[in-house]
Design a protein around this motif. Sequence first.
Motif, PDB file in Angstrom:
ATOM      1  N   ILE A   1     -26.207  -2.236 -13.405  1.00  0.00           N
ATOM      2  CA  ILE A   1     -26.657  -3.537 -13.903  1.00  0.00           C
ATOM      3  C   ILE A   1     -26.755  -4.427 -12.671  1.00  0.00           C
ATOM      4  CG2 ILE A   1     -26.161  -5.477 -15.444  1.00  0.00           C
ATOM      5  CD1 ILE A   1     -24.171  -3.059 -16.685  1.00  0.00           C
ATOM      6  N   THR A   2     -27.980  -4.745 -12.267  1.00  0.00           N
ATOM      7  CA  THR A   2     -28.184  -5.458 -11.010  1.00  0.00           C
ATOM      8  C   THR A   2     -28.379  -6.959 -11.191  1.00  0.00           C
ATOM      9  OG1 THR A   2     -30.539  -4.917 -11.098  1.00  0.00           O
ATOM     10  CG2 THR A   2     -29.115  -3.462  -9.791  1.00  0.00           C
ATOM     11  N   LYS A   3     -28.792  -7.383 -12.377  1.00  0.00           N
ATOM     12  CA  LYS A   3     -29.009  -8.814 -12.581  1.00  0.00           C
ATOM     13  C   LYS A   3     -28.769  -9.186 -14.032  1.00  0.00           C
ATOM     14  CE  LYS A   3     -31.943 -12.352 -10.810  1.00  0.00           C
ATOM     15  NZ  LYS A   3     -33.163 -12.668 -10.091  1.00  0.00           N
ATOM     16  N   MET A   4     -28.043 -10.280 -14.217  1.00  0.00           N
ATOM     17  CA  MET A   4     -27.810 -10.861 -15.541  1.00  0.00           C
ATOM     18  C   MET A   4     -27.604 -12.346 -15.262  1.00  0.00           C
ATOM     19  SD  MET A   4     -24.749 -10.016 -18.245  1.00  0.00           S
ATOM     20  CE  MET A   4     -23.510 -10.165 -16.957  1.00  0.00           C
ATOM     21  N   SER A   5     -28.664 -13.133 -15.451  1.00  0.00           N
ATOM     22  CA  SER A   5     -28.556 -14.536 -15.057  1.00  0.00           C
ATOM     23  C   SER A   5     -29.219 -15.485 -16.046  1.00  0.00           C
ATOM     24  CB  SER A   5     -29.154 -14.740 -13.667  1.00  0.00           C
ATOM     25  OG  SER A   5     -30.552 -14.529 -13.697  1.00  0.00           O
ATOM     26  N   TYR A   6     -28.700 -16.702 -16.035  1.00  0.00           N
ATOM     27  CA  TYR A   6     -29.221 -17.804 -16.837  1.00  0.00           C
ATOM     28  C   TYR A   6     -29.223 -19.013 -15.919  1.00  0.00           C
ATOM     29  CZ  TYR A   6     -29.911 -20.584 -21.118  1.00  0.00           C
ATOM     30  OH  TYR A   6     -30.429 -21.392 -22.121  1.00  0.00           O
TER      31      TYR A   6
END
Length: 189
Positions: free
Chosen positions: A109-114
């Motif tokens: 999981i390389t990106k999880m953004s808000y």
Amino acid sequence: MLNKQLFLTLSLSTLLLAGCSTTHYISITPEVDVKSASLTNDRVINVTTSSKLTNAVGSIKTGINERADIFTTNDIKQSVKESVLSGLRELGFTPEQGVMPAAELQIEITKMSYTTEVETLKTIATLEFELKTTLAAKGQTYKANYGSQKVREYGTMPYQQAIQDDMNNLASQTVNRLLNDPNIIVLLK
């Protein structure tokens, strides 16, 4: 005079509410949406997940100076792994059965953004979720990246449930892209 007092009271209330800070806690559990199939595998399918991300997803700042930090409450690596395994079973695979050596499906999981940006009183949120996958099977290695992005606009702070629903929708889309990749399916058969 009464209107002046009412205006003053409303102005003070607005100032007090402006600048409020809160924290949103969300749970990321991608939902699988694949067509049931009767695919079979000869080899055990070993699914592993990893991530260097923390439980901080991002933060929100609205045009009226509301603030909120967003954190996950669950282990995102575990929830992505469970979703992928569930999807593989839905496709007909039996990951725990087969001969060795196993097909190795590694998911990072390389990106999880808000993230948000304010334009006048409008807040523009950009949500992102990305996976990097490596599949080693049948003497071959296949690498792929899957990602989803969504842009939302609003005037006031969104509810915690709305943020959770949007992030889960993105995570689900990304996991389903992985599960519907024909190259992944061919190497797992």
